[in-house]
Write a protein that holds these residues in place. Sequence first.
Motif, PDB file in Angstrom:
ATOM      1  N   PRO A   1      15.826 -25.875  21.814  1.00 53.63           N
ATOM      2  CA  PRO A   1      16.705 -25.992  20.646  1.00 53.63           C
ATOM      3  C   PRO A   1      17.752 -27.093  20.795  1.00 53.63           C
ATOM      4  CG  PRO A   1      16.492 -23.705  21.312  1.00 53.63           C
ATOM      5  CD  PRO A   1      15.832 -24.527  22.377  1.00 53.63           C
ATOM      6  N   GLN A   2      17.959 -27.817  19.692  1.00 56.69           N
ATOM      7  CA  GLN A   2      18.993 -28.845  19.611  1.00 56.69           C
ATOM      8  C   GLN A   2      19.671 -28.733  18.250  1.00 56.69           C
ATOM      9  OE1 GLN A   2      17.993 -32.893  20.473  1.00 56.69           O
ATOM     10  NE2 GLN A   2      16.464 -32.317  21.993  1.00 56.69           N
ATOM     11  N   PHE A   3      20.980 -28.940  18.236  1.00 59.89           N
ATOM     12  CA  PHE A   3      21.752 -28.873  17.013  1.00 59.89           C
ATOM     13  C   PHE A   3      22.680 -30.071  16.952  1.00 59.89           C
ATOM     14  CE2 PHE A   3      20.517 -24.756  18.403  1.00 59.89           C
ATOM     15  CZ  PHE A   3      20.076 -24.132  17.257  1.00 59.89           C
ATOM     16  N   LYS A   4      22.716 -30.731  15.797  1.00 62.01           N
ATOM     17  CA  LYS A   4      23.586 -31.884  15.615  1.00 62.01           C
ATOM     18  C   LYS A   4      24.709 -31.490  14.668  1.00 62.01           C
ATOM     19  CE  LYS A   4      23.697 -36.722  14.431  1.00 62.01           C
ATOM     20  NZ  LYS A   4      22.925 -37.899  14.123  1.00 62.01           N
ATOM     21  N   VAL A   5      25.933 -31.828  15.053  1.00 59.46           N
ATOM     22  CA  VAL A   5      27.103 -31.552  14.234  1.00 59.46           C
ATOM     23  C   VAL A   5      27.710 -32.896  13.836  1.00 59.46           C
ATOM     24  CG1 VAL A   5      29.362 -30.429  14.113  1.00 59.46           C
ATOM     25  CG2 VAL A   5      27.528 -29.405  15.489  1.00 59.46           C
ATOM     26  N   LYS A   6      27.810 -33.115  12.519  1.00 58.39           N
ATOM     27  CA  LYS A   6      28.407 -34.359  12.018  1.00 58.39           C
ATOM     28  C   LYS A   6      29.673 -33.997  11.255  1.00 58.39           C
ATOM     29  CE  LYS A   6      27.671 -38.632   9.669  1.00 58.39           C
ATOM     30  NZ  LYS A   6      26.747 -39.590   9.156  1.00 58.39           N
ATOM     31  N   LEU A   7      30.797 -34.535  11.731  1.00 59.38           N
ATOM     32  CA  LEU A   7      32.086 -34.286  11.092  1.00 59.38           C
ATOM     33  C   LEU A   7      32.297 -35.267   9.941  1.00 59.38           C
ATOM     34  CD1 LEU A   7      34.123 -33.858  14.378  1.00 59.38           C
ATOM     35  CD2 LEU A   7      33.410 -32.038  12.824  1.00 59.38           C
ATOM     36  N   ALA A   8      33.129 -34.904   8.988  1.00 53.32           N
ATOM     37  CA  ALA A   8      33.396 -35.740   7.823  1.00 53.32           C
ATOM     38  C   ALA A   8      34.000 -37.090   8.216  1.00 53.32           C
ATOM     39  CB  ALA A   8      34.314 -35.017   6.848  1.00 53.32           C
ATOM     40  N   ASP A   9      34.707 -37.141   9.352  1.00 54.73           N
ATOM     41  CA  ASP A   9      35.314 -38.407   9.787  1.00 54.73           C
ATOM     42  C   ASP A   9      34.301 -39.337  10.459  1.00 54.73           C
ATOM     43  OD1 ASP A   9      34.939 -37.345  12.323  1.00 54.73           O
ATOM     44  OD2 ASP A   9      37.076 -37.137  12.774  1.00 54.73           O
ATOM     45  N   GLY A  10      33.028 -38.915  10.526  1.00 52.18           N
ATOM     46  CA  GLY A  10      31.977 -39.756  11.091  1.00 52.18           C
ATOM     47  C   GLY A  10      31.619 -39.428  12.529  1.00 52.18           C
ATOM     48  N   ASN A  11      32.440 -38.678  13.223  1.00 54.65           N
ATOM     49  CA  ASN A  11      32.132 -38.286  14.598  1.00 54.65           C
ATOM     50  C   ASN A  11      30.979 -37.286  14.619  1.00 54.65           C
ATOM     51  OD1 ASN A  11      34.087 -39.822  15.985  1.00 54.65           O
ATOM     52  ND2 ASN A  11      35.667 -38.362  15.405  1.00 54.65           N
ATOM     53  N   CYS A  12      30.155 -37.379  15.674  1.00 56.17           N
ATOM     54  CA  CYS A  12      29.003 -36.484  15.844  1.00 56.17           C
ATOM     55  C   CYS A  12      28.966 -35.970  17.271  1.00 56.17           C
ATOM     56  CB  CYS A  12      27.692 -37.222  15.594  1.00 56.17           C
ATOM     57  SG  CYS A  12      27.466 -37.807  13.938  1.00 56.17           S
ATOM     58  N   PHE A  13      28.395 -34.788  17.441  1.00 54.58           N
ATOM     59  CA  PHE A  13      28.075 -34.295  18.771  1.00 54.58           C
ATOM     60  C   PHE A  13      26.827 -33.437  18.684  1.00 54.58           C
ATOM     61  CE2 PHE A  13      31.243 -31.325  17.114  1.00 54.58           C
ATOM     62  CZ  PHE A  13      30.741 -30.075  17.420  1.00 54.58           C
ATOM     63  N   THR A  14      26.185 -33.229  19.827  1.00 52.46           N
ATOM     64  CA  THR A  14      24.918 -32.516  19.890  1.00 52.46           C
ATOM     65  C   THR A  14      25.023 -31.376  20.888  1.00 52.46           C
ATOM     66  OG1 THR A  14      23.762 -34.575  19.433  1.00 52.46           O
ATOM     67  CG2 THR A  14      22.448 -32.783  20.324  1.00 52.46           C
ATOM     68  N   ILE A  15      24.421 -30.243  20.533  1.00 52.20           N
ATOM     69  CA  ILE A  15      24.312 -29.106  21.436  1.00 52.20           C
ATOM     70  C   ILE A  15      22.833 -28.980  21.776  1.00 52.20           C
ATOM     71  CG2 ILE A  15      24.637 -26.626  21.716  1.00 52.20           C
ATOM     72  CD1 ILE A  15      26.829 -26.826  19.583  1.00 52.20           C
ATOM     73  N   LYS A  16      22.510 -29.022  23.088  1.00 48.02           N
ATOM     74  CA  LYS A  16      21.120 -28.950  23.543  1.00 48.02           C
ATOM     75  C   LYS A  16      20.965 -27.828  24.555  1.00 48.02           C
ATOM     76  CE  LYS A  16      20.262 -33.915  23.310  1.00 48.02           C
ATOM     77  NZ  LYS A  16      19.810 -35.084  24.072  1.00 48.02           N
ATOM     78  N   LYS A  17      19.859 -27.091  24.433  1.00 48.33           N
ATOM     79  CA  LYS A  17      19.559 -26.061  25.420  1.00 48.33           C
ATOM     80  C   LYS A  17      18.901 -26.731  26.616  1.00 48.33           C
ATOM     81  CE  LYS A  17      17.471 -21.595  26.178  1.00 48.33           C
ATOM     82  NZ  LYS A  17      16.761 -20.464  25.623  1.00 48.33           N
ATOM     83  N   SER A  18      19.321 -26.356  27.814  1.00 50.37           N
ATOM     84  CA  SER A  18      18.737 -26.876  29.050  1.00 50.37           C
ATOM     85  C   SER A  18      17.667 -25.910  29.538  1.00 50.37           C
ATOM     86  CB  SER A  18      19.815 -27.014  30.133  1.00 50.37           C
ATOM     87  OG  SER A  18      20.815 -27.899  29.710  1.00 50.37           O
TER      88      SER A  18
END
Length: 165
Positions: free
Chosen positions: A63-80
């Motif tokens: 599983p992977q999840f991408k979070v995109k904030l309104a200010d343009g910043n992004c981060f990803t959550i990945k299962k190891s």
Amino acid sequence: MKTFQVKQKLLSLGGKFTIADNLGIPTYQVEGSFLKIPKTFTITDMKGQQVSRIEKKTISFLPQFKVKLADGNCFTIKKSWTFFKSRYQIEGLGIDVKGNVWDLSFNLQKDGQQIASIRQDLWHLTSTYTVEIYDEAYSDLVISLVIAIDYVKEQEASQASSSSV
């Protein structure tokens, strides 16, 4: 400092709920997609302005999840890949996570300064979290991170219960 109660409704098909501050004033609205691939969550403020969008990557081994904030910043959550306890990586955040993320008892730090504390309240029927944000400039990011982590935990719980049947 700002404190929020993140509490989901027990029966909400699309995942729609409101996040209130410590005074009970509604601050954020969270709405999940219903029967849509990929699963997404949109977080807005109470004026209807989008704060962030969380999207599950549809084709990936883990599983992977991408979070995109309104200010343009992004981060990803990945299962190891691990054999025993679930482990995830949070990439692109630029913030240190201290504590047990997957039991939702952790702190967020930037440049050695604590910016937030997240604690799961265990004695509720639904997912309930107390989120204390010490630097309000990070409110949108922290709320988005909590919603993304809660969704990951919910997915793991449903997969574990369906595989044990």
